[in-house]
Design an enzyme around this catalytic site. Structure first.
Site, mmCIF file in Angstrom:
data_model
loop_
_atom_site.group_PDB
_atom_site.id
_atom_site.type_symbol
_atom_site.label_atom_id
_atom_site.label_comp_id
_atom_site.label_asym_id
_atom_site.label_seq_id
_atom_site.Cartn_x
_atom_site.Cartn_y
_atom_site.Cartn_z
ATOM 1 C CB SER A 30 -0.919 0.007 1.226
ATOM 2 O OG SER A 30 -1.634 1.234 1.299
ATOM 3 N N GLY A 39 4.129 4.105 3.369
ATOM 4 C CA GLY A 39 3.909 2.864 2.643
ATOM 5 C C GLY A 39 3.941 1.683 3.594
ATOM 6 C CE LYS A 40 4.155 -1.659 8.383
ATOM 7 N NZ LYS A 40 5.108 -0.940 9.244
ATOM 8 N N GLY A 41 3.825 -2.979 3.400
ATOM 9 C CA GLY A 41 3.618 -4.188 2.624
ATOM 10 C C GLY A 41 3.403 -5.391 3.514
#
Length: 423
Positions: free
Chosen positions: A66, A111-113
């Protein structure tokens, strides 16, 4: 409505974060269109990751990245491996990273994953294949000036090494700044391993000095004894605090005489869980959260303090080592009870500050010692806390610190978006 249904409705981290955003939006006088823009990510990448297992069978996993907001700079945030990862969780965590980076005045967006996988069920080779395949599928959206992943739950420097190697193979770009939290051989810095815990401990010390008479002798309970919790315990112990309770997924232990942090770490290494610490009283995680202490540090997962257990919390000060450990309902209850909460976007920002030091070092080609990097993290965290404390006292004394911290962070993002013509 049953308790189970209430818990279900309050368990979605994305819903909780949007609630908090709208509360801050009202304080700042933001219109609904602006709030809608801030509540949604700029991009969500969903991928189906398929690898061949060691048994020859095809294994399929879902993964996400994201990219919430880039008004202040490239997206920045970790990648987690967990069987509980969902798209909503990843989006919510990327939103938190936007506010965190803004509050710390870092040149990043959020951001993040994540990959929905239980890494304990994979061999090392399968984990490597999974990691490389993830980068293969999202590499077009990464770059040291685009999106910079880092370790998170169940990922580590080795994971980042696999990420980096695969990225270089695919793109031909030898850019070590695309990932942070790397091994030192690949441009990582030693402090990145413990920078989140160092930041939590630093903020706990500063908050204790302001709100409860100092850190020396303060009784501390830490829920979560992984990387963040264990290093937080180590640094707080060095600062003179007394660690009286710790826990992990297996349960916890309370000891009024204090817990030997090094001994607890040895127990975890030898038995797999801190619950096997030989002294003190065995407790569940729920019991630990409501035990008597001066400082409570939830450093595990989100939503552990909710409307049902918030009335029972006995701490004077809560420092959020984890992302989103309090639900919105719990926030209100804790505020009404006069318990001070230092929010996640400040308290656990040491990790991304450490990542920033590594990234900037990689970009410039410079050399920095661990002591220099450690001092930079402590100074940045201390200055951010003091700025928030003074702003709260001067302008929003009637608001809780989470609201004021988010107000500062959101306002900076909004001003950047307006300056760029995005609003």
């Amino acid at each position: 409505m049953t308790k189970a249904m209430e818990e279900l409705l309050t368990s979605n981290l994305f819903v909780q974060q949007v609630k908090k955003l709208y509360k801050v939006g009202e304080l700042l006088g933001l219109d609904l269109d602006t709030l809608e823009a801030l509540s949604q990510p700029e991009r969500v990448i969903q991928v189906k990751i398929q690898i061949r297992g060691s048994d020859g069978k095809l294994k399929t996993f879902m993964g996400w990245r994201s990219q919430h907001n880039s008004a202040l700079g490239p997206y920045k945030g970790g990648v987690r491996y967990s069987p509980n990862v969902t798209q909503d969780e990843v989006i919510a965590l990327s939103m938190i990273m936007t506010w965190k980076n803004s509050l710390l005045l870092l040149p990043y967006g959020g951001g993040k994953g994540g990959i929905r996988v239980d890494p304990k069920k994979l061999t090392l080779k399968e984990l490597e294949d999974l990691s490389r395949k993830y980068v293969q599928l999202i590499h077009n959206y990464l770059g040291s000036d685009v999106d910079i992943p880092a370790p998170d739950i169940n990922t580590n420097p080795q994971t980042m090494a696999w990420f980096l190697d695969e990225y270089i193979k695919i793109t031909g770009e030898v850019d070590f700044a695309v990932f942070t939290g790397k091994p030192s051989e690949l441009g990582g810095i030693g402090v990145r391993l413990y920078s989140t815990g160092l930041g939590v401990a630093t903020i706990a010390r500063e908050a204790a000095n302001k709100f409860i008479g100092g850190i020396e002798g303060s009784r501390v309970i830490i829920q979560g004894f992984g990387n963040v919790g264990s290093f937080t315990a180590k640094f707080l112990n060095e600062m003179g605090a007394k660690i009286i309770g710790v826990s992990d997924i297996g349960g916890g232990v309370i000891s009024d005489d204090g817990i030997d942090v090094n001994k607890a770490l040895e127990v975890v290494q030898s038995t797999g869980s801190v619950v096997n610490y030989p002294e003190g009283k065995k407790v569940t995680n729920e019991e630990l959260l409501t035990s008597d202490c001066d400082i409570l540090i939830p450093a595990a997962v989100e939503n552990v303090i909710n409307k049902f257990n918030a009335p029972k919390v006995k701490a004077k000060l809560i420092v959020e080592g984890a992302n989103g450990p309090l639900t919105a309902d719990a926030d209100e209850i804790i505020k009404q009870r006069g318990i001070v909460v230092i929010p996640d976007i400040l308290a656990n920002a040491g990790g991304v500050v450490g990542s920033y030091v590594e990234w900037a070092n990689n970009k410039s080609g410079g050399i920095i010692s661990d002591e220099e990097a450690k001092k930079l993290i402590i100074d940045r965290m201390t200055n951010a806390f003091n700025a928030l404390y003074e702003f709260h006292k001067r302008k929003f004394a009637d608001q809780d610190l989470r609201t004021v911290a988010m107000a500062l962070a959101v306002d900076r993002v909004v001003r950047a978006m307006k300056a760029r013509g995005l609003l």
